[in-house]
Scaffold this active site. Structure first.
Site, PDB file in Angstrom:
ATOM      1  N   HIS A 148      -0.311  41.622 -22.972  1.00 34.14           N
ATOM      2  CA  HIS A 148       0.500  40.854 -22.187  1.00 34.14           C
ATOM      3  C   HIS A 148       0.535  41.384 -21.207  1.00 34.14           C
ATOM      4  CE1 HIS A 148      -1.289  38.625 -25.736  1.00 34.14           C
ATOM      5  NE2 HIS A 148      -0.221  37.437 -25.254  1.00 34.14           N
ATOM      6  N   GLY A 158     -22.326  28.942  -6.300  1.00 34.06           N
ATOM      7  CA  GLY A 158     -23.031  29.563  -6.176  1.00 34.06           C
ATOM      8  C   GLY A 158     -22.732  30.279  -7.839  1.00 34.06           C
ATOM      9  N   GLU A 211      -7.503  28.790 -18.936  1.00 32.40           N
ATOM     10  CA  GLU A 211      -6.908  29.460 -17.622  1.00 32.40           C
ATOM     11  C   GLU A 211      -8.728  29.051 -16.767  1.00 32.40           C
ATOM     12  OE1 GLU A 211      -4.775  31.283 -21.423  1.00 32.40           O
ATOM     13  OE2 GLU A 211      -7.222  31.013 -20.677  1.00 32.40           O
ATOM     14  N   HIS A 271     -34.360  30.124  -3.074  1.00 29.78           N
ATOM     15  CA  HIS A 271     -34.016  29.308  -4.377  1.00 29.78           C
ATOM     16  C   HIS A 271     -35.127  27.138  -4.526  1.00 29.78           C
ATOM     17  CE1 HIS A 271     -31.442  32.424  -4.978  1.00 29.78           C
ATOM     18  NE2 HIS A 271     -32.081  32.714  -6.441  1.00 29.78           N
ATOM     19  N   ILE A 327     -35.812  26.669 -17.272  1.00 24.96           N
ATOM     20  CA  ILE A 327     -35.802  28.224 -17.141  1.00 24.96           C
ATOM     21  C   ILE A 327     -34.804  29.276 -16.277  1.00 24.96           C
ATOM     22  CG2 ILE A 327     -37.604  28.915 -14.880  1.00 24.96           C
ATOM     23  CD1 ILE A 327     -39.360  28.017 -17.441  1.00 24.96           C
ATOM     24  N   ASN A 363     -34.890  22.082 -17.014  1.00 27.27           N
ATOM     25  CA  ASN A 363     -36.712  22.521 -16.524  1.00 27.27           C
ATOM     26  C   ASN A 363     -36.330  23.618 -17.802  1.00 27.27           C
ATOM     27  OD1 ASN A 363     -35.195  25.305 -16.023  1.00 27.27           O
ATOM     28  ND2 ASN A 363     -34.854  24.372 -13.673  1.00 27.27           N
ATOM     29  N   HIS A 411     -38.361  30.137  -8.903  1.00 25.12           N
ATOM     30  CA  HIS A 411     -36.646  30.004  -9.058  1.00 25.12           C
ATOM     31  C   HIS A 411     -36.073  30.420  -8.264  1.00 25.12           C
ATOM     32  CE1 HIS A 411     -32.959  30.457 -10.547  1.00 25.12           C
ATOM     33  NE2 HIS A 411     -32.871  31.321 -10.137  1.00 25.12           N
TER      34      HIS A 411
END
Length: 662
Positions: free
Chosen positions: A474, A123, A412, A34, A193, A191, A265
């Site tokens: 739950h 990431g 959480e 990238h 994008i 940006n 990108h």
């Protein structure tokens, strides 16, 4: 403005362009990566490091360094390029030439522990930002304990549009704004994008208003105007609120034909565009070659940091808080904890209380928190249910960071990411609680805990249909299987107060692996009749009750179902059949034991597994021919005892499974 006298604007621009060319050349060499973000944010990064960052590559773990988090981790070449030019000794040019290649430190996304100067694995978008909240919180909490002389640094984050679209960004900015984490400065790569194209395809959010509504200080700059960038960072550092600096940038800045487009990108620019970019930037050097003046400029940043670090070390040496500071950043006092736990276990065996393991966890935490100097607890708005706050704990609140308990709110994911940040920052061992079923909300951060090896403890209560009337929404049934499947995560489901104490002893002293405690809502009897010197839970599984003679069958159970296994063995004993009972609180710890130990525990007789969850994952202790008593679908809403009978998780059912194999 913090402008070094020895730097000209031309030199700073050269520093930025060096990031750009290294990024585009490395991505081209890898034919993958990238280039757009590093090229677009190079000016911002150059100003940040040149004028503000306090960092010393020769002492990469210096506690009072500024933290830099690249939340937009796909732009990893920005970080690698900077760390190379700063002079980190493990980031030579060969690492950049082999970007994204097996065996090199320059992974596609930055990975904590792979190279110096990488503060956190990023990431998965948004998680770097959420983790940085924990880092900034740790800085303020340590500052409240040790003062400005020893703790006085900032956490800087670069995040993109994708980070701010992710839901965890809301949890993170809300918590940071509420607490007033003024040492957190977010540089947004605005940006416009994304991979699909313009952000207008998928969002109309006014991010600046969103951050302001959460209590942040908000600024906007031209991300290619270095004076504006520097002035904004100066202003942000002076404001008591966390700051967002919206940096309007052009993705792929410098690439004359592709800049500003989503084409730049996530793909190499190509040889022709790289040649055109070199001309546009006035860069007359071949790939992976930098002029001396670039290195000189970046090395001055490192020299400034080294001087700051040496001055800090002198202050630490003179400080009357030195011992406490070093203890908070040092190894766990394991021997002291072991002694305290041994005494505590002896009392438990003598008293044999019947309590839920979530309550047993609170009881064990009283010992842990009284022994360790740097635990910090918390819960995602379930303190009274998770039992995570012990006597004398003080909440962290806006304006007072001297406490050791954090009310994370119903967040959480944000809680788990913040705990990663607390652990990565250093100085604290965090733990936090929620219901086991809501581990789904936290799972991405739990996964990064495991990937990074952070010392985080997850306290997951209400672990089965045993929670009763709240029903299947739950009641976790598949969660144990999915969490046990995660590499480098130790899951422990204790059967009683003694195993819970041992589980906390493991969790508090384990290094390099997060630990998850899976705890019951319902009361459980004490099944361990002897304490002993050994931590049997650390074995993962052990013979709780041996058969009276050669085994006819072996019952293997975890947590609340160990009681059922014992009663099933009693039923068979009345029929003259010999059954052993194995408690197996942790499959991960058991599989790490020597093979002869595992064989002795499991035996050769037919085995019956018992757990109020699905069978998936039980292959580590059960063979295809062995039986299993547990769940095959979702639960239901009813009292716990009724549910166990309804789903046929009973001593009688376990005994019948055994008879089928005798």
């Amino acid at each position: 403005m913090n402008k070094p006298d020895t730097f000209t604007a031309e030199t700073e621009k050269l520093m930025a362009n060096a990031i750009r060319v290294l990024a585009m050349d490395a991505v081209q060499a890898a034919n993958s990566g990238h280039p757009g973000m590093p090229m677009g944010m190079a000016d911002v990064a150059a100003v940040l490091f040149n004028r503000f960052m306090k960092i010393d590559p020769s002492a990469d773990r210096w506690p009072d360094r500024d933290r830099f988090v690249l939340s937009a981790g796909h732009g990893s070449m920005l970080l690698y390029a900077i760390n190379h030019m700063l002079g980190y000794d493990d980031m030579d040019m060969d690492q950049l030439r082999h970007f994204r290649q097996l065996g090199y430190r320059t992974a596609g996304h930055p990975e904590y522990g792979h190279a110096k100067g990488i503060e956190v694995t990023t990431g998965p978008l948004g998680q770097g930002l959420a983790t940085s909240v924990g880092m900034a919180l740790a800085e303020r909490m340590l500052n409240a304990r040790f003062g400005d002389d020893l703790v006085d640094h900032y956490t800087y984050v670069i995040a993109g549009d994708g980070c701010l679209m992710e839901g965890v960004s809301h949890e993170a900015i809300d918590l940071a704004g509420h607490l007033g984490l003024g040492r957190l400065i977010l540089l947004w790569d605005d940006n416009g994008i994304t991979i699909d194209g313009s952000t207008e395809l998928s969002t109309s959010m006014n991010q600046k208003l969103r951050f302001a509504a959460a209590g942040w200080h908000v600024l906007q700059v031209d991300g290619h105007n270095m004076t504006e960038i520097a002035d904004a960072i100066d202003e942000a550092r002076a404001d008591p609120r966390p700051s967002l600096i919206a940096c309007k940038t052009i993705i792929g800045f410098g690439a004359p034909n592709k800049a500003g487009s989503h084409d730049v990108h996530g793909a190499p620019l190509g040889p022709d565009e790289i040649e055109a970019a070199r001309k546009a930037l006035g860069w007359n050097y071949p790939p992976f070659e930098l002029p001396d003046e670039v290195y000189e400029a970046w090395h001055k940043v490192a020299e400034r940091g080294r001087a700051a670090r040496e001055a800090w070390e002198e202050r630490l040496a003179r400080s009357d808080k030195r011992a406490a500071f070093e203890a908070s950043h040092g190894p766990v006092p394991a021997e002291a904890l072991n002694r305290a736990m041994a005494d505590y276990k002896a009392r438990l065996v003598a008293e044999a209380p019947k309590v839920a393991t979530r309550k047993a966890s609170e009881m064990a935490l009283e010992v842990v928190n009284a022994t360790l100097p740097n635990t910090v607890g918390g819960s995602a708005d379930l303190t009274g249910s998770n039992n995570t706050r012990t006597k004398g704990m003080k909440p962290v609140v806006p304006g007072d960071f001297s406490g050791n308990y954090i009310h994370y709110g119903i967040r959480e994911f944000g809680m788990s990411a913040a705990m990663n940040g607390l652990a990565l920052h250093g100085g604290f061992r965090p733990y936090g609680g929620t219901f086991l079923v809501f581990s789904d909300y936290a799972r991405p951060a739990i996964r990064l805990s495991a990937l990074m090896g952070t010392n985080v403890v997850y306290v997951m209560t209400h672990d089965s249909i045993g929670l009763g009337e709240d029903g299947p929404t739950h009641q976790p049934v598949e969660h144990l299987a999915s969490l046990r499947a995660m590499p480098n995560l130790t899951v422990i489901r204790p059967a009683d107060v003694v195993e819970t104490a041992e589980a906390w002893e493991i969790a508090a002293t384990t290094d390099g692996t997060p630990v998850m405690l899976v705890l019951s809502r319902q009361g459980l009897p004490t099944v361990r009749t002897e304490a002993g010197a050994e931590n049997l839970t650390a074995r993962g599984a052990y013979v709780l009750r041996e058969a009276d003679g050669p085994r006819d069958v072996t019952f293997i159970a975890t947590g609340s179902e160990v009681e059922i296994a014992l009663r099933a063995a009693d039923i068979l004993a009345a029929e003259g059949r010999r059954a052993a009972v194995v408690s197996a609180p942790s499959f991960e710890l058991f599989t790490a034991q020597p093979s002869d130990y595992r064989a002795a525990v499991l035996g050769d007789a037919p085995r019956i597994g018992i757990e109020a969850a699905v069978r998936q994952g039980w292959g580590v202790v059960l063979r295809d021919t062995d039986g299993f008593v547990g769940m095959t679908g979702f639960g239901a809403s009813a009292p716990a005892a009724d549910l166990y009978r309804h789903f046929n998780i009973t001593p009688e059912a376990a005994a019948e499974e055994a008879r089928k194999r005798l």
